[in-house]
Design a protein around this motif. Structure first.
Motif, PDB file in Angstrom:
ATOM      1  N   ARG A  13       7.477  43.823  29.252  1.00  0.00           N
ATOM      2  CA  ARG A  13       8.333  44.849  28.075  1.00  0.00           C
ATOM      3  C   ARG A  13       6.884  45.391  27.571  1.00  0.00           C
ATOM      4  O   ARG A  13       6.341  43.788  26.884  1.00  0.00           O
ATOM      5  N   THR A  14       6.449  46.424  26.515  1.00  0.00           N
ATOM      6  CA  THR A  14       5.811  46.351  25.596  1.00  0.00           C
ATOM      7  C   THR A  14       6.555  46.786  24.349  1.00  0.00           C
ATOM      8  O   THR A  14       7.053  47.972  24.170  1.00  0.00           O
ATOM      9  N   ILE A  15       6.410  45.694  23.331  1.00  0.00           N
ATOM     10  CA  ILE A  15       6.876  46.169  22.317  1.00  0.00           C
ATOM     11  C   ILE A  15       5.468  46.527  20.893  1.00  0.00           C
ATOM     12  O   ILE A  15       5.178  45.625  20.790  1.00  0.00           O
ATOM     13  N   GLU A  20       2.775  42.125  14.329  1.00  0.00           N
ATOM     14  CA  GLU A  20       1.899  43.229  13.614  1.00  0.00           C
ATOM     15  C   GLU A  20       2.016  44.713  13.614  1.00  0.00           C
ATOM     16  O   GLU A  20       1.898  44.791  15.035  1.00  0.00           O
ATOM     17  N   PRO A  21       1.554  45.250  12.940  1.00  0.00           N
ATOM     18  CA  PRO A  21       1.746  47.058  12.947  1.00  0.00           C
ATOM     19  C   PRO A  21      -0.181  47.095  13.875  1.00  0.00           C
ATOM     20  O   PRO A  21      -1.065  46.365  13.521  1.00  0.00           O
ATOM     21  N   GLY A  22       0.065  47.845  14.780  1.00  0.00           N
ATOM     22  CA  GLY A  22      -1.280  47.992  15.743  1.00  0.00           C
ATOM     23  C   GLY A  22      -1.464  47.444  17.217  1.00  0.00           C
ATOM     24  O   GLY A  22      -1.661  47.845  17.621  1.00  0.00           O
ATOM     25  N   VAL A  23      -0.633  46.393  16.904  1.00  0.00           N
ATOM     26  CA  VAL A  23      -1.015  45.641  18.182  1.00  0.00           C
ATOM     27  C   VAL A  23       0.493  46.063  18.988  1.00  0.00           C
ATOM     28  O   VAL A  23       1.538  46.237  18.898  1.00  0.00           O
ATOM     29  N   GLN A  24       0.090  46.047  20.152  1.00  0.00           N
ATOM     30  CA  GLN A  24       1.018  46.535  21.467  1.00  0.00           C
ATOM     31  C   GLN A  24       1.363  44.805  22.484  1.00  0.00           C
ATOM     32  O   GLN A  24       0.655  45.106  22.962  1.00  0.00           O
ATOM     33  N   PHE A  25       2.118  44.278  21.984  1.00  0.00           N
ATOM     34  CA  PHE A  25       2.876  42.697  22.360  1.00  0.00           C
ATOM     35  C   PHE A  25       3.508  43.390  23.520  1.00  0.00           C
ATOM     36  O   PHE A  25       4.421  43.983  24.219  1.00  0.00           O
ATOM     37  N   ASP A 154      -4.419  39.764  31.573  1.00  0.00           N
ATOM     38  CA  ASP A 154      -6.009  39.972  30.506  1.00  0.00           C
ATOM     39  C   ASP A 154      -5.870  41.461  29.405  1.00  0.00           C
ATOM     40  O   ASP A 154      -5.495  42.586  29.803  1.00  0.00           O
ATOM     41  N   LEU A 155      -5.890  41.408  28.205  1.00  0.00           N
ATOM     42  CA  LEU A 155      -7.072  42.647  27.644  1.00  0.00           C
ATOM     43  C   LEU A 155      -7.523  42.430  27.291  1.00  0.00           C
ATOM     44  O   LEU A 155      -8.361  42.145  26.754  1.00  0.00           O
ATOM     45  N   PRO A 156      -8.167  43.209  28.091  1.00  0.00           N
ATOM     46  CA  PRO A 156      -9.380  43.462  27.895  1.00  0.00           C
ATOM     47  C   PRO A 156     -10.024  44.594  26.800  1.00  0.00           C
ATOM     48  O   PRO A 156     -11.622  43.761  27.242  1.00  0.00           O
ATOM     49  N   ASP A 157      -9.549  44.549  26.288  1.00  0.00           N
ATOM     50  CA  ASP A 157     -10.502  45.678  24.624  1.00  0.00           C
ATOM     51  C   ASP A 157     -10.868  44.382  23.918  1.00  0.00           C
ATOM     52  O   ASP A 157     -11.329  44.755  23.234  1.00  0.00           O
TER      53      ASP A 157
END
Length: 180
Positions: A13-15, A20-25, A154-157
């Protein structure tokens, strides 16, 4: 992308805007309610390491514990814990690392690994790489060798996997998500 990867990604799930604002958990907790997805990810990691030289899995607090305990059981090797400072009993060593907003620390028990051990470091997610790099430092301080760092996501960005590889540690992840 394989069917397994597509299926597992569909369960995560992407929250938006959390914590915090701007984060895709990237919330992996739905994986634990889906036996098919949990088996797919567990089997993928087990198959990768079944014929490897690893002697231990060092798992990072806390979601990583759930997957790595399945791996350790099937690979018939010890699971050792890397936890937030102050959470492990007995004699420990700790390593601080930088966060975007300050510092944190992880620790291991002094007898967790020793010289000659080949340790797989496991976490649920690689973001900036700080936690895994701190765990690698502890393992090396205890005299063991870091075989590889592995994660479900992995969050490569955020370039954490690049930082880990630049430190001389190979990295393996099952999935990658763009963005932060």
């Amino acid at each position: 992308m394989s069917y397994d990867e597509c299926y597992v990604k569909s369960v995560i799930r992407t929250i938006p805007d959390w914590p915090e604002p701007g984060v895709q958990f990237r919330d992996i907790t739905p994986l634990f309610k889906d036996p098919k997805a949990l088996r797919m990810i567990s089997d993928a990691f087990i198959q990768r390491y079944i014929d490897s030289e690893i002697t231990h899995i060092a798992s990072i607090d806390a979601r990583g514990f759930l997957i790595s305990s399945i791996m350790a059981y099937h690979l018939n090797i010890p699971l050792v814990l890397v936890r937030k400072k102050g959470k492990l009993p007995g004699e420990t060593i700790h390593q601080e690392y930088k966060l975007e907003y300050g510092t944190a620390a992880v620790e291991m028990q002094l007898d967790a690994v020793t010289e000659g051990d080949k340790v797989l470091v496991f976490d649920d997610l690689i973001a900036t790489g700080g936690t895994i790099l701190a765990a690698c430092s502890l393992i090396k301080e205890l005299g063991a060798e870091v075989y590889e760092a592995a994660a479900l996501i992995d969050l490569p960005d955020l370039q954490g996997s690049s930082k880990i590889q630049d430190a001389g540690v190979p990295v393996h992840s099952l999935l990658a998500f763009e963005g932060i």
